[in-house]
Enzyme design. Structure first.
Site, PDB file in Angstrom:
ATOM      1  CG  HIS A 467      -1.807   1.163   1.367  1.00 47.44           C
ATOM      2  ND1 HIS A 467      -3.139   1.132   1.035  1.00 47.44           N
ATOM      3  CD2 HIS A 467      -1.566   2.437   1.785  1.00 47.44           C
ATOM      4  CE1 HIS A 467      -3.676   2.331   1.245  1.00 47.44           C
ATOM      5  NE2 HIS A 467      -2.735   3.133   1.708  1.00 47.44           N
ATOM      6  CD  GLU A 468       1.549   3.611   3.657  1.00 49.25           C
ATOM      7  OE1 GLU A 468       1.700   4.665   2.996  1.00 49.25           O
ATOM      8  OE2 GLU A 468       0.525   3.386   4.330  1.00 49.25           O
ATOM      9  CG  HIS A 471       0.281   6.225  -0.798  1.00 49.42           C
ATOM     10  ND1 HIS A 471      -0.744   6.882  -1.434  1.00 49.42           N
ATOM     11  CD2 HIS A 471      -0.255   5.712   0.340  1.00 49.42           C
ATOM     12  CE1 HIS A 471      -1.855   6.768  -0.711  1.00 49.42           C
ATOM     13  NE2 HIS A 471      -1.589   6.056   0.364  1.00 49.42           N
ATOM     14  CG  HIS A 474       0.489   8.851  -7.057  1.00 47.21           C
ATOM     15  ND1 HIS A 474      -0.636   9.207  -6.353  1.00 47.21           N
ATOM     16  CD2 HIS A 474       0.344   9.443  -8.266  1.00 47.21           C
ATOM     17  CE1 HIS A 474      -1.418   9.966  -7.108  1.00 47.21           C
ATOM     18  NE2 HIS A 474      -0.838  10.125  -8.272  1.00 47.21           N
TER      19      HIS A 474
END
Length: 675
Positions: A467-468, A471, A474
Site C-alpha cells: 500500500h505505502e 503511494h 505515485h
C-alpha cells in the site's frame, strides 16, 4: 547561513541529516519565510501587467527553500521526534500558518492572480496550466481573499489556533501510546502468543532492565497480543488502554481539543461562506458534497450490513461453542476472528509469516514495479539518513536515468508515531528545462528482527508495505511541471487509488512467486496457501466494510454540521455509531480522542475516501486482470494517465482516459463477496 537554506552539496542534493542540528531549524524557518516573502514581493511589485508566467508560474515556484525545510522538519517530527523537535514544531507552526495567511490574504497579490484568472479563456493554456491557474485562484478565494479586512483577521486567528491544536492533539496521542505498558512476569499469561511476539516483548523488558515481558500499544506489539493472547482479562486491559488514548481526564486529554478543533473548523467554513467544514473540503474532491458522501456511504452500508450481521452472528456462535462466551466484547473480536479463520481456511498468520521475510517482500515490491513500469531499485550507501535503520535506494529507468531517491524506514522506536505512511523530502518538478527528481520515503512499524529471526511480516503487513509502496510509486513516477501538482498532490479521494490498487498484487500467484519464499528452507509458498489467502481475502468483509464506513460517518458527523451543541464526546459517538455498532459499548473508550487521521492528519471530511478509492481500485484492477496482471499496455496506460500525472487534471478525466469508462462499484462488491 544555515545548512538548511541553500543547495545541499550532497549526492542528488539529498538532505544532509547527520549535519543538521535541532537548533538549525528555527533560524532556517525564519530565513526560509524571509526568502519566500521576498519572492512574493517581487511578484507583487513587478511593473509589467500580470501574465500567467510572471504571476501564476512565479508563484508556483516560489517558497521552494521553505518547502524543503518544512518537509525535512515535519517528516522528522513524525518519524524521529523528541521533546526538542516537538517544542520547535509548536513554535514554527503558528509562524508558517501566519506566513500562509500573509500570502493568501495579500490583496495586491490576489489582484494580480484575479487579473490572470479573468482572462483565462484567451490565454491558450495547456491542461496543467489551466489546473494550476484554477487552483491558485481558489487557494486565495477559498482562504478568504475576497473577504473584508475584519473577516480576514478572524481567519488568521482561527488558522493559528488550529495549527497549534492539531499538533497538541498528536503529541498527546503519542504520549498516551508511549505511557502504557503491560508488564507480564507470569509465563502462563503468554499462552497463545506467537514466539516472535514473545521474543520481542522479552527484548523490550531486557532493554528496560526488567524481568519478564513488556507489551505496548505500538501496533507490532498490540495487534498480535489482542489477536492471539488466550488470557481474556489481559486482552481486555490492552483493548481498553488502546481505546482510552486521549480520553483519561489527565494532562494528555484530547476531549476539549477535539471539541475546539471541530468548532473552529466550522467557524472557519462559515466565515468563508460555506455551510460546514465538510462543504468547504468536499468542493475540491471527487465526491463534491457531504450529501453525496453520505449517500455513497449509506448505499455501501446497506449492501454490507446484512453480511456484517450474518458474520457477527457466526462469530458469536463460534465463540460460544469454543469457550462458552455469552457476549462477544471488543477484546474478543480479533481473537475469535483469527481462530474462526484458522478453522475455516486452516490459515494462520504464523504459518504464513516464514514466507514473508521483510527484505524479500520489499524486493518483491521492487520486482512488481520493474515488471509494470520498467524501473529498478539499487541500495546505495552514500546518501545520508536520519536514523541508521533507514535504507536508501537509487531508482532508475530503462535508460539508466534517475527516477527518484527512495528511503525506507520499517521499525518502531521511541519518537516515531504509530502506523504507516508515505512522504517526500523533495518534490518532482520541471524548471528551466531540468526535471528535478523526487526524494520519496515510506515509514512503517513492522516487527524488528530478533537475535534468532529476521523481520517476518504478517500478511496484513505485506499488504501495508505494498500500500505505502503504491503511494511511493505515485510520488516517484511523477512527471509534471509544477511542484504543487506533482505526485500525490491530487484530490484526497483519488490519492488512495495508486496505493490500494497495488495491494491486489499480494493476492496473485504470479506476483507472490516473485518474493514469497520460506526464510529458512528457501521453498516457495505452497499454492494451496496462496489459494487460501485468496479465498480468505473476503473473510468478514462485511464487518470490515461496516467498520470502515463507521469511521467515515463519524468524520462526517463532526464536520458536516454545526458542532456547537456537542458537549459530550462519548454520547455523540454513541449516536454516530448507532447504525454500525456490533459490539457492546466500552465506557472507558472513545474513538475521536485518538482519531489522528481527522484531527491531526489531513483526512477531516475525507475519511470516506478509503472506500471511495476502493471502488476505483477494484474497477481498475479488473482491467489488469482482463489483460494480465503484468500487461505492459495496461501498466503503461496507468503510469501515463494516473501515476505520472499527479493533480494536473481532474481525476475523473484521468481515470476515464486510463480505463475508457467511469468506475463502477460492482467490481468492489464482487471482490468483497458482497454480491
Amino acid at each position: 547561513m544555515s545548512i538548511l537554506t541553500h543547495h545541499f552539496n550532497t549526492k542528488y542534493n539529498t538532505a544532509p541529516f547527520s549535519k543538521i542540528k535541532n537548533e538549525d531549524f528555527l533560524p532556517a524557518f525564519q530565513k526560509g519565510i524571509e526568502l519566500a516573502k521576498a519572492e512574493i514581493d517581487a511578484i507583487v511589485r513587478n511593473p509589467i501587467q500580470p501574465t500567467f508566467e510572471n504571476t501564476i508560474e512565479a508563484l508556483a515556484f516560489s517558497g521552494d527553500v521553505l518547502d524543503r525545510i518544512s518537509s525535512i522538519f515535519f517528516n522528522l517530527n513524525s518519524a524521529e521526534t523528541n521533546d526538542e523537535i516537538q517544542k520547535i514544531a509548536q513554535e514554527v507552526s503558528p509562524l508558517l500558518s501566519e506566513f500562509g495567511n500573509d500570502v493568501r490574504l495579500n490583496p495586491d497579490l490576489f489582484a494580480r492572480v484575479k487579473t490572470v484568472y479573468e482572462q483565462r479563456e484567451k490565454l491558450n493554456l495547456n491542461p496543467e496550466q489551466t489546473t494550476l491557474l484554477d487552483k491558485k485562484y481558489k487557494s486565495f478565494s477559498r482562504n478568504g481573499a475576497n473577504l473584508p479586512e475584519d473577516k480576514k483577521n478572524q481567519l488568521r486567528e482561527i488558522d493559528k489556533e488550529l495549527s497549534k491544536l492539531s499538533l497538541q492533539f498528536g503529541e498527546n496521542v503519542l504520549a498516551e501510546t508511549q505511557a502504557y505498558q503491560l508488564h507480564i512476569t507470569n509465563e502462563t499469561d503468554l499462552a497463545g502468543l506467537p514466539e516472535g511476539t514473545i521474543e520481542a516483548a522479552h527484548s523490550l523488558a531486557k532493554s528496560q532492565e526488567k524481568e519478564g515481558w513488556i507489551f505496548t500499544l505500538d501496533y507490532p506489539s498490540y495487534v498480535p497480543f489482542v489477536t492471539y493472547a488466550d488470557n481474556r482479562e489481559l486482552r481486555k486491559k490492552m483493548v481498553i488502554a488502546f481505546g482510552a488514548k486521549g480520553f483519561q481526564n489527565n494532562e494528555f486529554d484530547n476531549q476539549e481539543i477535539v471539541l475546539k478543533i471541530a468548532k473552529l473548523r466550522f467557524d472557519r467554513a462559515q466565515v468563508l461562506g460555506y455551510a460546514t467544514h465538510a462543504h468547504f473540503v468536499l468542493e475540491e474532491r471527487m465526491a463534491e458534497s457531504p450529501e453525496k458522501v453520505k449517500t455513497f456511504s449509506n448505499d455501501l452500508l446497506e449492501k454490507a450490513k446484512p453480511a456484517a450481521l450474518k458474520e457477527f452472528a457466526q462469530l458469536t456462535a463460534f465463540a460460544k461453542e469454543l469457550d462458552g462466551i455469552e457476549q462477544l466484547e471488543k477484546w474478543d473480536g480479533a481473537y475469535y476472528s483469527e481462530k474462526l479463520k484458522q478453522q475455516l481456511f486452516n490459515l494462520d498468520d504464523e504459518i504464513l509469516k516464514p514466507y514473508f521475510q521483510l527484505e524479500k517482500v520489499l524486493e518483491g515490491a521492487f520486482a512488481v514495479a520493474q515488471k509494470l513500469y520498467g524501473i529498478t531499485f539499487e541500495e546505495i550507501f552514500e546518501v545520508d539518513k536520519y536514523h541508521e535503520e533507514v535504507k536508501t535506494y537509487e531508482v532508475k529507468d530503462e535508460e539508466d536515468q534517475l527516477v527518484a531517491v527512495f528511503y525506507a524506514d520499517f521499525f518502531p522506536r521511541k519518537g516515531k508515531r504509530n502506523g504507516a505512511w508515505m512522504t517526500s523530502f523533495k518534490s518532482q518538478y520541471i524548471k528551466k528545462g531540468i526535471n528535478e527528481r523526487p526524494h520519496i520515503s515510506i515509514v512503517c512499524n513492522f516487527t524488528k528482527p530478533t537475535e534468532t529471526k529476521p523481520s517476518l511480516l504478517t500478511f496484513n503487513e505485506v499488504t501495508t508495505l505494498f500500500h505505502e509502496f503504491g503511494h511511493a510509486l505515485h510520488g516517484m513516477l511523477a512527471n509534471t511541471t509544477y511542484p504543487s501538482l506533482s505526485g500525490t498532490s491530487v484530490y484526497w479521494d483519488f490519492v488512495e487509488l495508486p496505493s490500494q490498487i497495488l495491494e491486489n498484487w499480494c493476492y496473485e500467484p504470479e506476483a507472490l512467486a516473485l518474493f514469497a519464499y520460506h526464510y529458512q528452507t528457501g521453498e516457495m509458498i505452497p499454492m494451496e496457501l496462496v489459494h487460501k489467502i485468496k479465498e480468505s481475502a473476503s473473510f468478514q468483509e462485511g464487518i470490515a466494510t461496516m467498520r470502515q464506513l463507521s469511521f467515515g460517518l463519524l468524520d462526517m458527523g463532526w464536520h458536516a454540521q454545526d458542532p456547537s451543541n456537542i458537549k459530550d464526546i462519548k454520547a455523540f459517538e454513541t449516536e454516530q455509531f448507532a447504525a454500525t455498532q456490533l459490539y457492546p459499548e466500552v465506557k472507558e473508550n472513545a474513538m475521536s480522542t485518538s482519531f489522528s487521521h481527522i484531527f491531526q492528519g489531513g483526512y477531516s471530511s475525507g475519511y470516506y475516501s478509503y472506500k471511495w478509492a476502493e471502488v476505483l481500485d477494484a474497477d481498475a484492477f479488473e482491467y489488469f486482470q482482463e489483460k494480465g496482471i503484468f500487461n505492459k499496455e495496461v501498466a503503461t496506460k496507468f503510469k501515463e494517465n494516473v501515476l505520472s500525472k499527479g493533480g494536473t487534471e481532474h481525476p475523473m478525466i484521468l481515470y476515464k482516459r486510463f480505463r475508457g469508462q467511469e468506475p463502477k462499484p460492482e467490481a468492489l462488491l464482487r471482490r468483497a463477496g458482497l454480491v
